[in-house]
Write an enzyme that holds these catalytic residues in place. Structure first.
Site, PDB file in Angstrom:
ATOM      1  N   HIS A 219      23.208  38.344  36.396  1.00 19.20           N
ATOM      2  CA  HIS A 219      23.284  39.752  36.775  1.00 19.20           C
ATOM      3  C   HIS A 219      21.927  40.345  37.098  1.00 19.20           C
ATOM      4  CE1 HIS A 219      27.420  39.435  35.765  1.00 19.20           C
ATOM      5  NE2 HIS A 219      27.642  40.718  35.924  1.00 19.20           N
ATOM      6  N   SER A 223      24.878  38.023  42.270  1.00 20.62           N
ATOM      7  CA  SER A 223      25.496  36.773  42.709  1.00 20.62           C
ATOM      8  C   SER A 223      24.926  36.306  44.045  1.00 20.62           C
ATOM      9  CB  SER A 223      26.999  36.962  42.857  1.00 20.62           C
ATOM     10  OG  SER A 223      27.558  37.360  41.627  1.00 20.62           O
ATOM     11  N   LYS A 247      40.679  39.149  43.405  1.00 18.34           N
ATOM     12  CA  LYS A 247      40.595  37.789  43.944  1.00 18.34           C
ATOM     13  C   LYS A 247      40.598  36.767  42.802  1.00 18.34           C
ATOM     14  CE  LYS A 247      38.218  35.098  47.418  1.00 18.34           C
ATOM     15  NZ  LYS A 247      37.067  34.992  48.337  1.00 18.34           N
ATOM     16  N   ASP A 248      39.894  37.081  41.696  1.00 13.82           N
ATOM     17  CA  ASP A 248      39.889  36.165  40.555  1.00 13.82           C
ATOM     18  C   ASP A 248      41.270  36.093  39.906  1.00 13.82           C
ATOM     19  OD1 ASP A 248      37.271  35.314  40.771  1.00 13.82           O
ATOM     20  OD2 ASP A 248      36.476  36.941  39.538  1.00 13.82           O
ATOM     21  N   GLU A 291      36.980   9.142  28.733  1.00 14.74           N
ATOM     22  CA  GLU A 291      37.804  10.074  29.506  1.00 14.74           C
ATOM     23  C   GLU A 291      37.260  10.179  30.926  1.00 14.74           C
ATOM     24  OE1 GLU A 291      40.678  10.486  28.017  1.00 14.74           O
ATOM     25  OE2 GLU A 291      40.615  12.658  27.747  1.00 14.74           O
TER      26      GLU A 291
END
Lengths: 426, 270
Positions: A219, A223, A247-248, A291
């Site tokens: 921040h 971004s 959108k998220d 894994e």
């Protein structure tokens, strides 16, 4: 810090005003993920994966806390306590499968998040600290996932713990005592299982803490975006809420659809059959495989088969495997190109996709038994992996001639829409 | 400073890997058993696919095969008598089924001496041997694995179990001498080592089913494989049902979030 045109937080309701004076948490949220955080308007779907990783962590913590209410971290009963969860606990099968596949989903979105950063140069100034904290989170995730995989105390749990803690015994002279000290014994047993459980419960909260630092560091400059051009004025940005919360929200929906399909319809797809056999120190599985999210690193570990420069091949493998992650810490300084986005870096774009291919082949080799052609492929691809970051990237960042760039984010957006329009009318 | 150092470190790793490449033979040591090993046959069951259901009659037959044949050597530690309600047995049937086992370890309430009692629905299927040593002593030093999770604990799952049970055969004529089954072992191309300690357990007509279903080796192997799918994953059918409900709910949810996303961004070029 924020841009000067960020919407100020102005509480209207007396209760919110009262709260703002005493403990301004609503102000913090407003300025971090609300209308008070201006974000570039041109983010594509690859910018959804940070939020998705956060969602995956929350799912892991919630399901994990419930599992811990029913699980018993004791080598004698751990395996059966997991089966007790699967059979007798109400919806226990769901919680356990969600946690198991939640780990895979977490790594899928984090790998996409990392490769997004690699393609769009998100690690470059002024966001180096965001990247460095991200690599710390990745390392913590790997430690947490490894220790979590030990807890069901199946064959792969036990032998995975044996192999991974064996890394420490590669250290000359003090290696073996260190390994015994870490395990609390000569082989993984109750002491190791208990401390792994304790740390597996602790580390996710450490991850949550580092995520707060990661977002805080983000921040400060704000971004990044697909053009790599920094924000210049207000019309380059939109407020985080409602634009990116919406959108998220859609991104979370798609994420949950994949997660639900995996958890309910094929929960053991990414697992290994041997982990449904209780741990047995006297019987080594034919192929010890970690894994899936560790396969590329496992391939690098096994690629070193030669005692080069009087250093034991095993130690080379361990150093290389850690170096493969540690070199990410130096990435902001290895790549000196001033251009961030690979959209404008024709050479870097080619090598980026070669790196993606390289990592996939390494993953395939890590999954496969230590036979030819996998040994050769893992040796070649491990060499290419190091060459990419330590040799190719520093060179191309000097010799590359970037493509012409737009002057601002808004110009790029408007040019794209003009193209779409002319394409539509043509 | 970072770049020259990184360059040297990179060269070091690459040199070590080049040496490794040139010192590793490019051909594998021949493994004769690979040529004789077979991939499992496919077994279709009602519990397959995205809309599975239990064939209860088949699971009951499978449990009968387990009880009359497999349970002589193999335990089923994770399954309780009460669990077989899933197979369509009533409470009364489960009680009397549990009661038919009279060797459940217990303590004599009067003397405190070890004793045995009849089964209760909350008991698990009793194991055939008291411990691993007893199991190995009775089986030529081989340990018959617990079958509760076997269809999840082996690659191939139900297909593997079915293929193994129906795959016993005479060794092929061209089998090299070192792969010939030693005394006490039995040739089976579906087993990783080709030779396993278990003798062919099923024979045509061995179990008589009350419903008159076929009882050749293939039918019994199929029934018991279906039963072992259930023992390994008793919540399989419920899991798919809940999964579809969750999936359809999320499909609607995601559609709504997409529409609100488009709606909010309608005035913004991006």
């Amino acid at each position: 810090m924020s841009f000067p045109w960020a919407k100020p937080y102005e509480p209207q309701h007396p209760l919110m005003k009262w709260m703002d004076e005493k403990l301004p948490i609503p102000r913090l949220v407003y300025n971090a993920t609300g209308p008070g955080y201006p974000v570039p308007r041109n983010l594509n779907y690859f910018w959804n994966f940070g939020v998705l990783a956060g969602a995956a962590l929350v799912i892991q913590i919630v399901t994990g806390i419930v599992l811990a209410m029913h699980y018993a971290a004791n080598a004698g009963v751990a395996f059966n306590s997991v089966e007790h969860i699967m059979r007798d606990v109400n919806a226990g099968w769901f919680i356990r499968y969600a946690h198991m596949n939640g780990a895979s989903m977490f790594f899928i979105v984090v790998y996409l998040h990392i490769f997004r950063g690699l393609y769009y140069g998100s690690y470059k100034a002024p966001r180096e600290m965001v990247w460095l904290l991200g690599v710390v989170i990745f390392l913590l995730m790997m430690a947490t996932a490894f220790m979590g995989y030990v807890l069901p105390w199946g064959q792969m749990s036990f032998w995975g713990a044996q192999v991974i803690t064996g890394f420490f015994s590669a250290i000359p002279v003090v290696g073996d005592p260190i390994r015994v000290w870490l395990l609390g014994g000569f082989a993984p047993d109750n002491a190791a299982l208990n401390r792994f459980f304790s740390l597996h419960y602790l580390l996710p909260f450490v991850i949550a803490g580092v995520i707060i630092l990661h977002i805080w560091a983000l921040h400060i400059p704000g971004s990044s975006n697909p053009t790599g051009i920094e924000v210049k004025d207000e019309q380059d940005t939109v407020p985080f809420h409602p634009y990116y919360t919406a959108k998220d929200g859609f991104g979370v929906g798609v994420f949950l659809l994949v997660f639900v399909a995996l958890t309910f319809f094929s929960p053991n797809l990414l697992g290994h059959a041997d982990n449904y056999i209780p741990a047995n120190p006297l019987s080594t599985p034919a192929h010890i495989v970690p894994e899936w999210y560790f396969w590329p690193f496992y391939a690098i570990l096994r690629a070193f088969t030669f005692n080069f420069l009087w250093i034991d091949a095993k130690l080379w493998g361990v150093i290389a495997m850690f170096a493969a992650i540690a070199l990410l810490f130096f990435l902001p300084w290895l790549d000196s190109s001033p251009v961030k986005s690979s959209n404008y870096r024709p050479l870097n774009r080619i090598f980026f996709w070669l790196l993606v291919l390289d990592v996939f082949v390494l993953g395939w080799c890590g999954k496969s038994p230590a036979e030819q052609p996998y040994v050769f492929l893992s040796q070649f691809c491990a060499a290419y992996y190091f060459a990419h970051f330590l040799i190719i990237l520093p060179i191309i960042s000097r010799i590359e001639r970037p493509l012409p760039m737009p002057n601002s984010i808004t110009e790029a957006v408007l040019a794209k829409h003009a193209d779409d329009k002319s394409a539509a009318t043509a | 400073m970072v770049r020259p150092l990184g360059f040297l470190v990179g060269l070091g790793f690459i040199a070590a890997l080049l040496c490794a490449i040139f010192t590793t033979p490019l051909t594998n040591e021949p493994n004769a058993s690979h040529a004789f090993h077979k991939e499992p046959k496919h077994l279709a069951l009602s519990s397959d696919g995205l809309l599975p259901h239990w064939d209860k009659a088949k699971l009951q037959r499978g449990m009968q095969v387990y009880k009359e044949v497999c349970s002589a050597c193999h335990s089923l530690n994770l399954v309780a008598f009460r669990d077989i309600a899933d197979l369509g047995y009533s409470e009364g049937q489960i009680k009397s089924f549990a009661k038919s086992y009279d060797t459940i370890p217990s303590i004599n309430p009067d003397t405190g001496e070890p004793s045995t009692r009849t089964g209760l629905p909350s008991d698990h299927f009793p194991a055939p041997y008291a411990n691993e040593t007893a199991a190995r002593a009775a089986n030529n030093n081989a340990l018959p694995p617990d079958l509760s999770l076997i269809t999840k604990a082996r690659e191939g799952g139900k297909n593997y179990v079915y293929s193994l049970l129906t795959g016993f055969q005479n060794p092929p004529a061209n089998l090299p001498k070192e792969l010939q089954p030693p005394t006490g072992l039995h040739f089976n191309p579906y087993f990783a080592n080709l030779n396993l300690a278990m003798a062919p357990p099923l024979h045509d007509g061995q179990v008589t089913f009350a419903d008159g279903s076929p009882n050749d080796v293939k039918a019994m192997a199929s029934d018991v494989a279906a039963f072992l799918v259930w023992t390994a994953e008793p919540k399989l059918v419920k899991r798919h049902q809940v999964g579809w409900a969750a999936f359809i709910f999320l499909l609607i949810f995601t559609g709504l979030t997409y529409m609100s996303y488009r709606n909010i961004w309608a005035d913004k070029k991006h």
